[in-house]
Enzyme design. Structure first.
Site, PDB file in Angstrom:
ATOM      1  N   GLN B 255       0.824  -1.203   0.000  1.00 43.45           N
ATOM      2  CA  GLN B 255       0.000   0.000   0.000  1.00 43.45           C
ATOM      3  C   GLN B 255       0.858   1.252   0.000  1.00 43.45           C
ATOM      4  O   GLN B 255       0.583   2.217  -0.703  1.00 43.45           O
ATOM      5  CB  GLN B 255      -0.930  -0.004   1.220  1.00 43.45           C
ATOM      6  N   HIS B 258       2.196   3.013  -3.240  1.00 47.08           N
ATOM      7  CA  HIS B 258       1.312   3.747  -4.151  1.00 47.08           C
ATOM      8  C   HIS B 258       1.629   5.234  -4.172  1.00 47.08           C
ATOM      9  O   HIS B 258       1.403   5.916  -5.170  1.00 47.08           O
ATOM     10  CB  HIS B 258      -0.158   3.552  -3.758  1.00 47.08           C
ATOM     11  N   GLU B 322     -10.652   1.787   2.399  1.00 43.34           N
ATOM     12  CA  GLU B 322     -10.809   1.339   1.005  1.00 43.34           C
ATOM     13  C   GLU B 322     -10.544  -0.174   0.915  1.00 43.34           C
ATOM     14  O   GLU B 322     -11.361  -0.921   0.408  1.00 43.34           O
ATOM     15  CB  GLU B 322      -9.811   2.109   0.121  1.00 43.34           C
ATOM     16  N   HIS B 323      -9.385  -0.590   1.411  1.00 44.90           N
ATOM     17  CA  HIS B 323      -9.039  -2.019   1.441  1.00 44.90           C
ATOM     18  C   HIS B 323      -8.952  -2.476   2.886  1.00 44.90           C
ATOM     19  O   HIS B 323      -8.311  -1.821   3.706  1.00 44.90           O
ATOM     20  CB  HIS B 323      -7.669  -2.270   0.797  1.00 44.90           C
ATOM     21  N   ASP B 356      -6.069  -6.093  -6.560  1.00 44.45           N
ATOM     22  CA  ASP B 356      -5.627  -5.000  -7.424  1.00 44.45           C
ATOM     23  C   ASP B 356      -5.556  -5.440  -8.876  1.00 44.45           C
ATOM     24  O   ASP B 356      -5.665  -4.621  -9.783  1.00 44.45           O
ATOM     25  CB  ASP B 356      -4.235  -4.509  -6.992  1.00 44.45           C
ATOM     26  N   HIS B 415     -53.103  16.794  -9.602  1.00 46.91           N
ATOM     27  CA  HIS B 415     -52.758  15.377  -9.405  1.00 46.91           C
ATOM     28  C   HIS B 415     -54.022  14.555  -9.142  1.00 46.91           C
ATOM     29  O   HIS B 415     -54.191  13.446  -9.651  1.00 46.91           O
ATOM     30  CB  HIS B 415     -51.790  15.218  -8.227  1.00 46.91           C
TER      31      HIS B 415
END
Lengths: 428, 428
Positions: B255, B258, B322-323, B356, B415
Site C-alpha cells: 500500500q 502507491h 478502502e481495502h 488490485d 394530481h
C-alpha cells in the site's frame, strides 16, 4: 407552448435541453452558511433558522409526544391512504433486495458481494406551500427496510414553529422519532458537519428549493453522499391517436402544477391529437386551484407530433425524462426500447399521480437528463456494497504468478513482494 | 510511524481522519480549463495538452493499426496474465447481474425495475510513472458486460506521444477501439462537453492526480456523473497474534508504494506483534525500488494494538477503509460485523495485490471514508435502473381513491384530477 411537427434531428439537441439554472450566485451564499455552521455549530444554525424561517425558540428536535399525538389531527381517510401507500412502497422496495452468491473465479479464489445499510441518513422534507408527507414515505420506507441505524428528518417549521401533522404522523407510523424543525441550507450544513443538536449523517436525501439543491452539491464536496442532483420536475408523454386526450391533458396539468419551471412534453402522432389535447388543457385547468402556476409551466410546454413511433421513442431517450408516460397500444413493443427514464407509467390507467403517492415505485427520480446515468432512489440508495475475496493456499499458488507479472509491468514491486512472500510459504 | 496501545474512544475521531486535501486553489484552475474547453473545443484541448503533457501533433485518437499491433510489443507471460485477470473479472462482474421480477403491490397494480446500460462512458486511465492497464481491465470489463454503447478511453501520451502497449493491448483485447491521447483536466473537460475530436459522455470513471480529481468534481456539477470521489489509496489490516508478521508487513508496504500520501493502518493485538511487523518492514523494504515513496508513506503509518477484537472491528468500521485485510483466525465471525469497507481480503493468502489485479473484484473503490456511503465500482456502476408500473382499470379503481386523498392533503388538485378523470371512465 411550442407545437412542432416532425422536427429534424438537427434540432433535437436544443429541444431536449432544459433551461439553465444559475449556480454561481448561490455558491457564495452556501459557502458562507456552511463555514459558519462548521465553525459555530448550533449558534449559526439557529441564527439562519430565525433569519430565513422565522424559527422561534432554540430547541430543534420535535418532542416525542408531539409526534405520537399528531394522529389525532388527521382525517381517518388520510390515515388509511398513508397506510395503503406505505404497504405498497414497502412491498415493492422489499422486492429490490439483492442476494449475491459467492463465485469461484479461479480454483481456490472465491469472490462475493454483500450489502450493508448506510449507518446514518438524513431525510430532507421540504415545507413551504404543501407538507410533503409523500416524500417522507418515499425516503423513510426504504431507509427503514435497509436497516439504517440512524434516520434523521429535517423539515422547516411553519412561522408558528410547527410541523405538519401529516409529516409527524407518517414519521411516527414508520417508526422514525428523530425529527428536527430545520430547513434550508442550514439544515443541510448541520447534517454535513453535525452540531450539538443535529447529528452528522453519511448521506442526505430529499428535494428542496434552489438553495437546498446548491447546499446538497456543496455537502457532496465536503464528503457527504447525496441521493442525486436535483432540478425542476418533468414529464414526457408518448401518446398515439387512440389515447384519450382528456387523460393526456390531465397528466400534463398534474406535472405543470408542481411549479412554473416544470418541464412538460408531449410526443403525439398527429396535429389533430395535439389540438384535442390543447382543448382539454384549457377546459380542465379552469377547475384547478393552481392555475397561475400551471399557466406559467404551460408557456414552456413542448408538443411534438412525430409520424413514427420510433422517432417518439428516440426523442424520449434523448430527453431522458424523469417521468415517462406511455399511453399507446402495444406498449410491450415499446418498453424494451426505452433506454433512459426515471419512472415509466404504462397504458391509459397509469397516471403519474399514482407513482407520486402510492403504486409502490419511488418518486425521488433523476431530472434534467440525469436519467441517462442515474437511477431513482430505491433500496440500494440506502445501502452500499462491499466486495469480499478469500484465497486458499492453492488459490494464491494458482493466481499469484499472474499477479506478479502484472505488478512488475506496472512497476509496483512491493505488490509483487506481497505475493512472493506467500508463494514461498509452505502452506502450513 | 505512530504506534498506540488501546487508545480511548475519544481519540478515535481524530485517528480515523485523513489528512485534509487543499481544494480551493485548484478550483479556479479547473474552472478556467473547463470554460475554455466549453467555448473553444479542440483548440483549447490541444493548447493544454501541449502545455501540460507536451503532446505533439493534433490528432488525438490512436490509430486502429497502432492498437492492433501493440500485442507484438508485450511479453507472452504478460499477455497470459492479462487474459487470466480479464476472465476472473468478467466472471465475477457477470455474477452481479440483477434480475428483478414484477410485483403486484395492490390488485391490478404491477411494479418492476429494469436495468439499462449507460449509453456513453468515459474511462480515464492515468499515465505518469506506470501504465495502469489494470485500471483499464477494472473499468473496461464491466463497461463491455453492461453493454455500454460508446466506451471512450482517455489516457495521457508519453513525451514521445505514445501510449503504453500494455494499455493498447488491453483495450484491443476488450474490444474497445476509441482511445484518445489526452490526460489531465483537459481530458475530463473534453468528455464533459464534447469537442470535434472527443465525444461527450454521460459518466466518467477512473483515478487520477489531484487535478483530475478536482476536474471530475467540477464535471459532476456540470451534469456528468462520476464513479465516486477520489482520495489517496488506503489499507487497514486487522491481524491477530497468529498472523505471519512478514505477510502483514508486505501488505503494508504494497500500500505504501502507491504514493507518499497512502494511508496505511495496522490494528493488531499486542505490542510484540507490532514490533515484529516493524522489523519485517525494515528488512523487506530494503529490496524494494520505491523505498523513498514507501518511507514517506510509513511516516504517517498508524499501528494500534487493541486487546479486543471487538475494538479492532469497531475502529475499522469507524475508519471505513478502502481495502480491509482480515488476517486472523475465525474470520467467519468477523465478516458479518464489517459495516463499512470497499473491498475485504480474508485470511493469510489474500493479499490486496490479488484484488488490485486478478481475483475478480474491482479495484476502483471508495477512499477517504467514503465507504460509509459508497460502493466500489461494479456492474451496476455502468447501468441505471428504471422503474415501471402498469395499472389496469381495476388497479386505478382500487388505488385511485387513496391517491386522491393524499394529493388533496398536499394541495395538488391537478394530481387528483388526473386520477378522477380516469375513475369516471367506464373502463372500455
Amino acid at each position: 407552448m411550442k407545437i412542432l411537427n416532425n422536427p429534424s434531428k438537427a434540432l433535437w439537441s436544443d429541444l431536449t435541453k432544459r433551461p439553465t439554472l444559475k449556480k454561481t450566485t448561490l455558491r457564495e451564499t452556501v459557502e458562507t452558511v456552511f463555514r459558519d455552521v462548521e465553525r459555530n455549530g448550533d449558534a449559526a444554525v439557529l441564527k439562519y433558522a430565525s433569519l430565513f424561517d422565522e424559527l422561534k425558540g432554540e430547541r430543534l428536535r420535535v418532542k416525542s409526544e408531539t409526534i405520537s399525538s399528531a394522529k389525532e389531527k388527521l382525517a381517518p381517510e388520510l390515515i388509511d391512504a398513508i397506510k395503503q401507500a406505505e404497504a405498497n412502497i414497502k412491498k415493492f422496495h422489499k422486492s429490490q433486495t439483492v442476494n449475491s452468491k459467492p463465485v469461484e473465479t479461479s480454483p481456490g479464489v472465491v469472490c462475493w458481494q454483500e450489502t450493508r445499510s448506510i449507518d446514518r441518513v438524513g431525510l430532507y422534507i421540504p415545507g413551504g406551500t404543501a407538507p410533503l408527507f409523500s416524500t417522507l414515505l418515499m425516503l423513510g420506507v426504504p431507509a427503514k427496510l435497509a436497516g439504517c441505524d440512524k434516520i434523521v428528518i429535517c423539515t422547516p417549521a411553519s412561522s408558528e414553529s410547527e410541523i405538519s401533522p401529516a409529516i409527524l404522523y407518517t414519521a411516527w407510523y414508520l417508526g422514525i422519532d428523530e425529527i428536527y424543525m430545520l430547513g434550508g441550507m442550514q439544515a443541510i450544513a448541520a447534517m454535513t458537519y453535525g452540531t450539538d443538536q443535529i447529528p452528522q449523517v453519511d448521506k442526505i436525501f430529499g428535494p428542496g428549493n434552489q438553495f437546498v439543491t446548491a447546499a446538497k452539491q456543496y455537502a457532496l464536496q465536503q464528503g457527504v453522499a447525496i441521493d442525486m442532483p436535483a432540478g425542476p420536475s418533468e414529464v414526457l408523454i408518448i401518446a398515439d391517436d387512440k389515447a384519450n386526450p382528456g387523460f393526456v391533458a390531465a397528466d400534463l396539468l398534474a406535472q405543470a402544477e408542481h411549479g412554473g419551471d416544470s418541464q412538460v412534453v408531449l410526443l403525439c402522432q398527429s396535429d389533430n391529437f395535439a389540438d384535442e389535447v390543447k382543448l382539454q388543457l384549457n377546459s380542465q385547468k379552469e377547475n384547478l386551484t393552481r392555475e397561475n402556476v400551471i399557466d406559467k409551466a404551460l408557456e414552456n410546454t413542448l408538443i411534438i407530433a412525430f409520424d413514427s413511433i420510433r422517432d417518439q421513442i428516440a426523442f424520449s431517450n434523448a430527453y431522458a425524462p424523469e417521468h415517462l408516460i406511455i399511453n399507446t397500444e402495444n406498449t410491450s413493443e415499446i418498453l424494451p426500447l426505452i433506454q433512459s427514464a426515471g419512472s415509466v407509467f404504462i397504458g391509459p390507467y397509469s397516471p403519474e399521480s399514482v407513482g407520486d403517492y402510492a403504486s409502490g415505485t419511488n418518486h425521488t427520480l433523476p431530472t434534467n437528463g440525469a436519467a441517462r446515468a442515474y437511477s431513482g432512489v430505491n433500496l440500494q440508495s440506502f445501502q452500499k456494497t462491499i466486495s469480499f475475496q478469500e484465497l486458499t493456499y492453492e488459490g494464491i499458488q494458482n493466481l499469484g504468478p499472474s499477479v506478479m507479472v502484472m505488478a512488475d509491468a506496472e512497476g509496483l514491486d512491493a505488490h509483487k513482494n506481497a505475493v512472493e512472500i506467500r508463494l514461498s510459504d509452505n502452506g502450513n
